[in-house]
Design a protein around this motif. Structure first.
Motif, PDB file in Angstrom:
ATOM      1  N   ALA A 225      10.031  -8.043  38.854  1.00 52.05           N
ATOM      2  CA  ALA A 225       8.892  -8.558  39.622  1.00 52.05           C
ATOM      3  C   ALA A 225       9.262  -9.544  40.725  1.00 52.05           C
ATOM      4  O   ALA A 225       8.489  -9.728  41.663  1.00 52.05           O
ATOM      5  CB  ALA A 225       7.911  -9.240  38.673  1.00 52.05           C
ATOM      6  N   VAL A 245       7.958  -9.576  34.662  1.00 50.13           N
ATOM      7  CA  VAL A 245       9.205  -9.605  33.891  1.00 50.13           C
ATOM      8  C   VAL A 245      10.380  -9.553  34.856  1.00 50.13           C
ATOM      9  O   VAL A 245      10.529  -8.567  35.599  1.00 50.13           O
ATOM     10  CB  VAL A 245       9.274  -8.375  32.946  1.00 50.13           C
ATOM     11  CG1 VAL A 245      10.568  -8.422  32.124  1.00 50.13           C
ATOM     12  CG2 VAL A 245       8.057  -8.299  32.045  1.00 50.13           C
ATOM     13  N   LYS A 266      15.352 -10.264  31.051  1.00 46.22           N
ATOM     14  CA  LYS A 266      15.565  -8.863  31.451  1.00 46.22           C
ATOM     15  C   LYS A 266      14.548  -8.017  30.710  1.00 46.22           C
ATOM     16  O   LYS A 266      14.180  -8.337  29.566  1.00 46.22           O
ATOM     17  CB  LYS A 266      16.962  -8.417  31.044  1.00 46.22           C
ATOM     18  CG  LYS A 266      18.057  -8.936  31.910  1.00 46.22           C
ATOM     19  CD  LYS A 266      19.356  -8.354  31.409  1.00 46.22           C
ATOM     20  CE  LYS A 266      20.391  -8.381  32.504  1.00 46.22           C
ATOM     21  NZ  LYS A 266      21.555  -7.604  32.175  1.00 46.22           N
ATOM     22  N   ASP A 300       9.770  -2.056  39.979  1.00 43.96           N
ATOM     23  CA  ASP A 300      10.438  -2.004  41.291  1.00 43.96           C
ATOM     24  C   ASP A 300      11.862  -2.557  41.138  1.00 43.96           C
ATOM     25  O   ASP A 300      12.444  -3.060  42.084  1.00 43.96           O
ATOM     26  CB  ASP A 300       9.616  -2.846  42.289  1.00 43.96           C
ATOM     27  CG  ASP A 300      10.048  -2.666  43.734  1.00 43.96           C
ATOM     28  OD1 ASP A 300      10.503  -1.569  44.093  1.00 43.96           O
ATOM     29  OD2 ASP A 300       9.916  -3.634  44.508  1.00 43.96           O
ATOM     30  N   LYS A 331      15.002   4.016  43.159  1.00 41.65           N
ATOM     31  CA  LYS A 331      16.023   3.618  44.144  1.00 41.65           C
ATOM     32  C   LYS A 331      17.152   4.629  44.009  1.00 41.65           C
ATOM     33  O   LYS A 331      17.834   4.673  42.978  1.00 41.65           O
ATOM     34  CB  LYS A 331      16.524   2.202  43.844  1.00 41.65           C
ATOM     35  CG  LYS A 331      15.401   1.228  43.488  1.00 41.65           C
ATOM     36  CD  LYS A 331      15.177   0.165  44.525  1.00 41.65           C
ATOM     37  CE  LYS A 331      13.967  -0.662  44.122  1.00 41.65           C
ATOM     38  NZ  LYS A 331      13.564  -1.681  45.020  1.00 41.65           N
TER      39      LYS A 331
HETATM   40  C1  LIG Z   1      13.440  -5.315  44.860  1.00 43.25           C
HETATM   41  S1  LIG Z   1      13.278  -6.628  43.759  1.00 43.25           S
HETATM   42  C2  LIG Z   1      11.597  -6.479  43.327  1.00 43.25           C
HETATM   43  C3  LIG Z   1      10.641  -6.946  44.382  1.00 43.25           C
HETATM   44  C4  LIG Z   1       9.238  -7.128  43.856  1.00 43.25           C
HETATM   45  N1  LIG Z   1       8.618  -5.859  43.536  1.00 43.25           N
HETATM   46  C5  LIG Z   1       8.359  -7.872  44.819  1.00 43.25           C
HETATM   47  O1  LIG Z   1       7.343  -7.332  45.238  1.00 43.25           O
HETATM   48  O2  LIG Z   1       8.661  -9.025  45.145  1.00 43.25           O
HETATM   49  C6  LIG Z   1      14.103  -6.040  42.346  1.00 43.25           C
HETATM   50  C7  LIG Z   1      14.099  -6.991  41.172  1.00 43.25           C
HETATM   51  O3  LIG Z   1      14.531  -6.273  40.028  1.00 43.25           O
HETATM   52  C8  LIG Z   1      15.063  -7.234  39.140  1.00 43.25           C
HETATM   53  N2  LIG Z   1      15.809  -6.592  38.033  1.00 43.25           N
HETATM   54  C9  LIG Z   1      16.989  -5.943  38.089  1.00 43.25           C
HETATM   55  N3  LIG Z   1      17.361  -5.577  36.836  1.00 43.25           N
HETATM   56  C10 LIG Z   1      16.373  -5.989  36.004  1.00 43.25           C
HETATM   57  C11 LIG Z   1      16.188  -5.902  34.584  1.00 43.25           C
HETATM   58  N4  LIG Z   1      17.100  -5.318  33.813  1.00 43.25           N
HETATM   59  N5  LIG Z   1      15.064  -6.439  34.061  1.00 43.25           N
HETATM   60  C12 LIG Z   1      14.141  -7.037  34.861  1.00 43.25           C
HETATM   61  N6  LIG Z   1      14.290  -7.160  36.196  1.00 43.25           N
HETATM   62  C13 LIG Z   1      15.388  -6.642  36.753  1.00 43.25           C
HETATM   63  C14 LIG Z   1      15.932  -8.101  40.046  1.00 43.25           C
HETATM   64  O4  LIG Z   1      16.168  -9.365  39.453  1.00 43.25           O
HETATM   65  C15 LIG Z   1      15.046  -8.185  41.297  1.00 43.25           C
HETATM   66  O5  LIG Z   1      14.328  -9.386  41.314  1.00 43.25           O
END
Ligand SMILES: C[S@@+](CC[C@H](N)C(=O)[O-])C[C@H]1O[C@@H](n2cnc3c(N)ncnc32)[C@H](O)[C@@H]1O
Length: 384
Positions: A225, A245, A266, A300, A331
């Motif tokens: 998020a 999360v 996570k 996302d 992605k």
């Molecule tokens: C592109 S950003 C999301 C942007 C968000 N949708 C927004 O509108 O601001 C991707 C996010 O995925 C999170 N992420 C990556 N692996 C993750 C995991 N295993 N659990 C939760 N978050 C995760 C990263 O920390 C990052 O903040």
């Protein structure tokens, strides 16, 4: 501005054809999305495809062109990803003929801004208009500053010009992209680039799905998020609570929202134990009947698609109410190529189907707000 065709110099050479068009940065991925959107939209007539260039699509419309633009603009991302947006009502055979006609049509004492396509035609047309004696006599000034009118002119295949004339108010209110000419413009979707993806995804849900989500109190789980664009967008809607999360930080102002909780973990770590951290947080935020409200799961996260669906999303679907909706950004990685994209999308589909999601509910879309190597999956958990 409608023109009486009888008054034209050579009325045989001009036809009335309502059209709309858009130009954009030349790249295959944007042109595919604009082409599909304009050709498939109910406000256009795909039989009158006036131009299809790698950076511009111009198409006929059975509607008043400004009304057609209003309809096209409903889609989040349509105007944001575009360059100029065009509208008009006439098609003239021959560039010289168009120049002859337009000199008599531009209103006396007007100040006219010109929107042209292609860019190479712009200089040529401006030079010709500047040289026009008729325009001088009529005190018509071609200028982008404090204009009273907009002249739209698109040169198609070096021989035909489609065009229209509008007042500056029509331009500002219905043709200009939001923010054009206003450096202080505040966009309604302004948190970050990602935010437009959730707004566009929600638009693409069916009316039944939207009703199922938004007619009653809704709890959304937003995976991956941070910094919080998706969460902020949904938390601003009425009757919506959000659990965000992400191990990363959210924008501090989101932490003060009474209808939002940040689980700074996570996604893999919010589903273990009994009760799980997610269940504890959901009950605190929405009360004991939170299970009825948890009807939307969105993701996302920036992981490889298969990992994010298998490890982050699917474990969180077990608490999702039957009929609940999934919105997942895929992605797809760089340099995957078209075949690689198809392969990965297919692999995600299989993962979802194996987990019990009905195949018919799975839709893969290429949002305007997706990047070149992203797609978005919309799907629905089956009703019991
Ligand atoms: C592109 S950003 C999301 C942007 C968000 N949708 C927004 O509108 O601001 C991707 C996010 O995925 C999170 N992420 C990556 N692996 C993750 C995991 N295993 N659990 C939760 N978050 C995760 C990263 O920390 C990052 O903040």
């Amino acid at each position: 501005m409608r023109v009486n065709l009888e008054n034209l110099q050579d009325k045989e050479k001009t036809q009335e054809i309502n059209f709309v068009g858009v130009n954009f940065k030349e790249n295959i991925s944007l042109s595919k999305r604009y082409e599909d959107y304009l050709i498939q939209n109910e406000s256009t007539n795909p039989d009158i495809l006036l131009s299809l260039y790698p950076d511009c699509v111009v198409i006929g419309t059975p509607l008043d062109p400004l009304l057609a633009l209003d309809n096209l603009n409903q889609r989040n991302g349509f105007s944001r990803c575009s360059g100029r947006i065009f509208a008009g009502n006439y098609l003239t055979q021959g560039e010289d003929q168009f120049l002859l006609e337009i000199q008599d049509i531009l209103p006396l004492n007007s100040r006219v801004r010109v929107h042209c396509y292609p860019p190479t035609y712009s200089k040529q047309l401006l030079d010709n208009l500047d040289l026009s004696k008729v325009l001088k006599e009529n005190s018509v000034l071609i200028t982008p500053s404090t204009p009273t009118h907009l002249l739209v002119a698109l040169l198609l295949d070096n021989s035909r010009v489609c065009w229209g004339v509008y007042t500056d108010t029509e331009y500002k209110e219905r043709i200009a992209r939001p923010g054009d000419g206003d450096p202080n413009h505040v966009f309604s979707i302004n948190f970050n680039k990602a935010q437009a993806k959730i707004a566009e995804s929600v638009q693409l849900l069916s009316e039944t799905e939207k009703k199922f989500l938004f007619d009653e109190e809704l709890l959304v789980v937003d995976v991956g998020a941070a910094p919080g664009g998706w969460s902020a967008y949904l938390a601003a809607l009425s009757q919506v609570s959000v659990i965000s999360v992400d191990p990363a930080e959210l924008e501090p102002n989101l932490l003060n929202l009474p209808n939002l909780r940040h689980l700074k973990l996570k996604a893999e770590d919010v589903v273990g134990g009994c009760p799980t951290p997610l269940q504890v947080s959901a009950a605190q935020l929405c009360g004991e009947n939170w299970t009825r409200k948890y009807r939307l799961l969105i993701c996302d996260a920036n992981l490889d698609v298969r990992d994010s669906v298998r490890d982050l999303v699917l474990p969180l679907t077990s608490d999702l109410l039957p009929g609940g909706i999934l919105v997942i950004t895929l992605k797809l990685g760089r340099r995957v190529g078209e075949e690689g994209i198809l392969r990965k999308v297919e692999a995600v589909k299989r993962l979802l189907i194996t987990a019990g999601i009905e195949e018919v509910s799975i839709r893969t879309v290429w949002l305007f707000s997706n990047s070149k190597n992203e797609r978005t999956v919309l799907a629905r958990k089956p009703f019991l």
